[in-house]
Write a protein that holds these residues in place. Structure first.
Motif, PDB file in Angstrom:
ATOM      1  N   THR A 178     -17.914   4.877  -6.992  1.00  0.00           N
ATOM      2  CA  THR A 178     -18.363   3.469  -8.136  1.00  0.00           C
ATOM      3  C   THR A 178     -18.112   2.731  -8.945  1.00  0.00           C
ATOM      4  O   THR A 178     -18.459   2.219  -9.703  1.00  0.00           O
ATOM      5  CB  THR A 178     -20.047   4.296  -8.643  1.00  0.00           C
ATOM      6  OG1 THR A 178     -19.945   5.107  -9.304  1.00  0.00           O
ATOM      7  CG2 THR A 178     -21.130   4.259  -7.604  1.00  0.00           C
ATOM      8  N   SER A 179     -17.001   3.156  -9.265  1.00  0.00           N
ATOM      9  CA  SER A 179     -15.812   3.242 -10.380  1.00  0.00           C
ATOM     10  C   SER A 179     -14.602   2.176  -9.713  1.00  0.00           C
ATOM     11  O   SER A 179     -14.186   3.296  -8.961  1.00  0.00           O
ATOM     12  CB  SER A 179     -15.675   4.018 -11.475  1.00  0.00           C
ATOM     13  OG  SER A 179     -17.109   4.012 -12.372  1.00  0.00           O
ATOM     14  N   PHE A 180     -13.658   1.265 -10.526  1.00  0.00           N
ATOM     15  CA  PHE A 180     -12.647   1.099 -10.001  1.00  0.00           C
ATOM     16  C   PHE A 180     -11.630   2.123 -10.186  1.00  0.00           C
ATOM     17  O   PHE A 180     -11.174   2.815 -11.120  1.00  0.00           O
ATOM     18  CB  PHE A 180     -11.768   0.139 -11.202  1.00  0.00           C
ATOM     19  CG  PHE A 180     -12.308  -1.160 -10.066  1.00  0.00           C
ATOM     20  CD1 PHE A 180     -12.179  -2.255  -8.740  1.00  0.00           C
ATOM     21  CD2 PHE A 180     -13.909  -1.985 -10.995  1.00  0.00           C
ATOM     22  CE1 PHE A 180     -12.963  -2.872  -8.108  1.00  0.00           C
ATOM     23  CE2 PHE A 180     -13.669  -2.821 -10.351  1.00  0.00           C
ATOM     24  CZ  PHE A 180     -13.252  -3.780  -9.073  1.00  0.00           C
ATOM     25  N   ALA A 181     -11.211   2.340  -8.620  1.00  0.00           N
ATOM     26  CA  ALA A 181      -9.907   3.501  -8.528  1.00  0.00           C
ATOM     27  C   ALA A 181      -8.633   2.870  -7.833  1.00  0.00           C
ATOM     28  O   ALA A 181      -9.396   1.957  -7.072  1.00  0.00           O
ATOM     29  CB  ALA A 181     -10.585   4.592  -8.811  1.00  0.00           C
ATOM     30  N   LYS A 182      -8.231   3.216  -8.002  1.00  0.00           N
ATOM     31  CA  LYS A 182      -6.596   3.178  -6.945  1.00  0.00           C
ATOM     32  C   LYS A 182      -6.386   3.965  -5.637  1.00  0.00           C
ATOM     33  O   LYS A 182      -6.201   4.912  -6.195  1.00  0.00           O
ATOM     34  CB  LYS A 182      -5.103   3.066  -7.295  1.00  0.00           C
ATOM     35  CG  LYS A 182      -3.946   2.504  -7.030  1.00  0.00           C
ATOM     36  CD  LYS A 182      -2.905   2.056  -8.020  1.00  0.00           C
ATOM     37  CE  LYS A 182      -1.434   1.732  -7.260  1.00  0.00           C
ATOM     38  NZ  LYS A 182      -0.638   1.474  -7.641  1.00  0.00           N
ATOM     39  N   TYR A 183      -6.094   3.022  -4.640  1.00  0.00           N
ATOM     40  CA  TYR A 183      -6.223   4.167  -3.467  1.00  0.00           C
ATOM     41  C   TYR A 183      -5.009   4.078  -2.539  1.00  0.00           C
ATOM     42  O   TYR A 183      -4.005   2.481  -2.443  1.00  0.00           O
ATOM     43  CB  TYR A 183      -7.284   3.790  -2.648  1.00  0.00           C
ATOM     44  CG  TYR A 183      -8.784   4.505  -3.186  1.00  0.00           C
ATOM     45  CD1 TYR A 183      -9.030   5.828  -2.862  1.00  0.00           C
ATOM     46  CD2 TYR A 183      -9.429   3.525  -3.953  1.00  0.00           C
ATOM     47  CE1 TYR A 183     -10.113   5.762  -3.644  1.00  0.00           C
ATOM     48  CE2 TYR A 183     -10.116   3.585  -4.448  1.00  0.00           C
ATOM     49  CZ  TYR A 183     -11.106   4.948  -4.603  1.00  0.00           C
ATOM     50  OH  TYR A 183     -11.812   5.011  -5.226  1.00  0.00           O
ATOM     51  N   SER A 184      -4.647   4.461  -1.526  1.00  0.00           N
ATOM     52  CA  SER A 184      -2.941   4.014  -0.839  1.00  0.00           C
ATOM     53  C   SER A 184      -3.063   4.412   0.535  1.00  0.00           C
ATOM     54  O   SER A 184      -3.847   5.883   0.230  1.00  0.00           O
ATOM     55  CB  SER A 184      -1.885   4.505  -1.474  1.00  0.00           C
ATOM     56  OG  SER A 184      -1.475   5.702  -1.986  1.00  0.00           O
ATOM     57  N   VAL A 185      -2.717   4.191   1.095  1.00  0.00           N
ATOM     58  CA  VAL A 185      -2.152   4.704   2.806  1.00  0.00           C
ATOM     59  C   VAL A 185      -0.063   4.013   2.441  1.00  0.00           C
ATOM     60  O   VAL A 185      -0.069   2.967   2.268  1.00  0.00           O
ATOM     61  CB  VAL A 185      -2.627   4.486   3.765  1.00  0.00           C
ATOM     62  CG1 VAL A 185      -4.066   4.509   3.513  1.00  0.00           C
ATOM     63  CG2 VAL A 185      -2.712   2.524   4.173  1.00  0.00           C
ATOM     64  N   THR A 186       0.214   5.311   3.513  1.00  0.00           N
ATOM     65  CA  THR A 186       1.127   5.250   3.973  1.00  0.00           C
ATOM     66  C   THR A 186       1.620   4.998   5.669  1.00  0.00           C
ATOM     67  O   THR A 186       1.395   5.837   6.140  1.00  0.00           O
ATOM     68  CB  THR A 186       2.604   5.746   3.399  1.00  0.00           C
ATOM     69  OG1 THR A 186       2.827   5.640   1.716  1.00  0.00           O
ATOM     70  CG2 THR A 186       4.190   5.453   3.741  1.00  0.00           C
ATOM     71  N   ALA A 187       2.882   4.186   5.991  1.00  0.00           N
ATOM     72  CA  ALA A 187       2.980   4.535   7.406  1.00  0.00           C
ATOM     73  C   ALA A 187       4.439   3.451   8.294  1.00  0.00           C
ATOM     74  O   ALA A 187       4.353   2.979   6.843  1.00  0.00           O
ATOM     75  CB  ALA A 187       1.503   3.668   8.747  1.00  0.00           C
ATOM     76  N   THR A 188       4.757   3.793   9.185  1.00  0.00           N
ATOM     77  CA  THR A 188       5.910   3.109   9.414  1.00  0.00           C
ATOM     78  C   THR A 188       5.369   2.169  10.583  1.00  0.00           C
ATOM     79  O   THR A 188       4.275   2.267  11.586  1.00  0.00           O
ATOM     80  CB  THR A 188       7.001   3.780   9.473  1.00  0.00           C
ATOM     81  OG1 THR A 188       6.969   4.660   8.947  1.00  0.00           O
ATOM     82  CG2 THR A 188       7.778   3.088  10.621  1.00  0.00           C
ATOM     83  N   ILE A 189       6.012   0.789  10.542  1.00  0.00           N
ATOM     84  CA  ILE A 189       5.858  -0.294  11.223  1.00  0.00           C
ATOM     85  C   ILE A 189       6.696   0.057  12.481  1.00  0.00           C
ATOM     86  O   ILE A 189       7.452  -0.854  12.574  1.00  0.00           O
ATOM     87  CB  ILE A 189       5.707  -1.107  10.776  1.00  0.00           C
ATOM     88  CG1 ILE A 189       4.608  -1.738   9.025  1.00  0.00           C
ATOM     89  CG2 ILE A 189       5.112  -2.847  11.723  1.00  0.00           C
ATOM     90  CD1 ILE A 189       5.004  -3.179   8.548  1.00  0.00           C
ATOM     91  N   ASP A 190       6.082   0.540  13.174  1.00  0.00           N
ATOM     92  CA  ASP A 190       7.210   0.792  14.628  1.00  0.00           C
ATOM     93  C   ASP A 190       6.354   0.879  15.812  1.00  0.00           C
ATOM     94  O   ASP A 190       7.045   1.292  17.189  1.00  0.00           O
ATOM     95  CB  ASP A 190       6.978   2.511  14.684  1.00  0.00           C
ATOM     96  CG  ASP A 190       6.104   3.459  14.428  1.00  0.00           C
ATOM     97  OD1 ASP A 190       5.272   2.962  14.882  1.00  0.00           O
ATOM     98  OD2 ASP A 190       6.294   4.933  14.473  1.00  0.00           O
TER      99      ASP A 190
END
Length: 360
Positions: A178-190
């Protein structure tokens, strides 16, 4: 190393492939709902510039660029307010081939700030490849609509994508709070034959409450590499000009109404005009309008536009004919036929939209 990271973040050396990442540009209006002039909150509709709403039906969420609750460093963020309960929804941005060719075949990282009400307890994101016709990411039914979802599926199951769309990562619950936080994902565009790249942020739950549940998103960044850098803040004017390559809009919602903004000349039952674009557009755009008027010796409503869209890139002007309601004495004396000057403007409650958006 920490100093180098700080330097890169402040100088803008990290390229962000996302356009309008802080949701500050909103030429259709800062709120898109079921009553918005020109564009409503329907599934597959462009809303805030460059962002398409995807939802399990129409009027599932209102889309807002809001200023009251934002990530640190930003003045705006996207707010998705639930209007119809128990439906999935999300937003997607498609990146033009000329701007994403350099990351096709590469490892990339998508990051963003988010917060949500407690019922929206399964927020996910995806990096998606489009392997169909370049710069035309659409489904088949209805045709020419940028809706990549074939089936939304049950709660907890990722949506099934339409043909030629491929998840490059497997979306999983990010445990957004319920509070702002940073999220991320990584992938190869293959994916083979990829022509465009998209990013998709969505709520994967169906137990929602209308008028209560909200998803907030800000500072979206897609970059080359396997880690999420600090967000790259850019000048608002740069965001706006990049957005205007794809869309230019005039409406009451954006304060551009009742303003004569281009000229033409009148014939007995039609007019001809040339409209200069603020920024050269990606390709020949489409034109939609409502309560769009012509004014000279008398005034009247434009009833139709005849326009053959150009196909070459970087279009900087539009030439078109319009039909209009009866304009008494426009061409008196008769030798003024084709010579009577007129002004075109968007009247109260109207709009004039020019779109070269991907899939639109």
């Amino acid at each position: 190393l920490s100093r180098l990271k700080t330097y890169i973040g402040t100088t803008g050396s990290v390229r962000n492939y996302i356009n309008n990442p802080e949701f500050s540009v909103h030429q259709r209006g800062s709120t898109i709902d079921a009553a918005t002039v020109g564009e409503q909150n329907n599934d597959g509709s462009y809303t805030l510039d460059q962002w398409v709403l995807l939802s399990d039906g129409d009027d599932i969420v209102d889309v807002k660029s809001q200023t009251d609750d934002v990530p640190t460093g930003s003045s705006t963020a996207m707010e998705l307010d639930v209007e119809t309960a128990n439906k999935k929804f999300g937003v997607v941005q498609f990146i033009e081939n000329v701007n994403c060719e350099s990351i096709i075949g590469q490892e990339v990282t998508l990051s963003f700030q988010a917060k949500a009400t407690s019922d929206l307890d399964d927020v996910r994101c995806a990096i998606i490849a489009w392997s169909g016709t370049k710069d035309a990411p659409t489904n088949d039914s209805p045709a020419s609509q940028p809706d990549m979802i074939s089936a939304w599926e049950a709660e907890g199951t990722n949506p099934t994508l339409n043909t030629n769309f491929t998840y490059e990562n497997t979306p999983a619950d990010l445990n957004v709070t319920t509070s702002f936080a940073k999220y991320s994902v990584t992938a190869t565009i293959d994916t083979s034959s990829t022509t465009n790249v998209a990013v998709f942020i969505f709520s994967n739950v169906t137990g929602t409450t209308a008028g209560t549940d909200e998803l907030h998103i800000g500072q979206v960044q897609l970059e080359k590499g396997d880690t999420a850098s600090d967000f790259n803040f850019e000048n608002y004017t740069d965001y706006l000009q990049r957005c205007q390559r794809y869309f230019q809009g005039y409406s009451e919602a954006t304060g551009n109404t009742v303003v004569p903004y281009h000229t033409g000349h009148a014939f007995l039952t039609s007019t001809r005009s040339r409209f200069m674009l603020t920024t050269p557009m990606r390709t020949g755009p489409t034109i939609t309008f409502g309560t769009y008027n012509v004014l000279g010796k008398t005034g009247g409503a434009v009833t139709s536009i005849t326009y053959n869209a150009e196909t070459q890139p970087n279009v900087n002007a539009l030439g078109f004919n319009t039909g209009h309601s009866n304009l008494a004495n426009f061409n008196v004396p008769t030798d003024l036929n084709g010579g009577a000057s007129v002004l075109f403007f968007v009247n109260t409650g109207g709009f004039f939209f020019v779109s070269a958006e991907l899939g639109a």
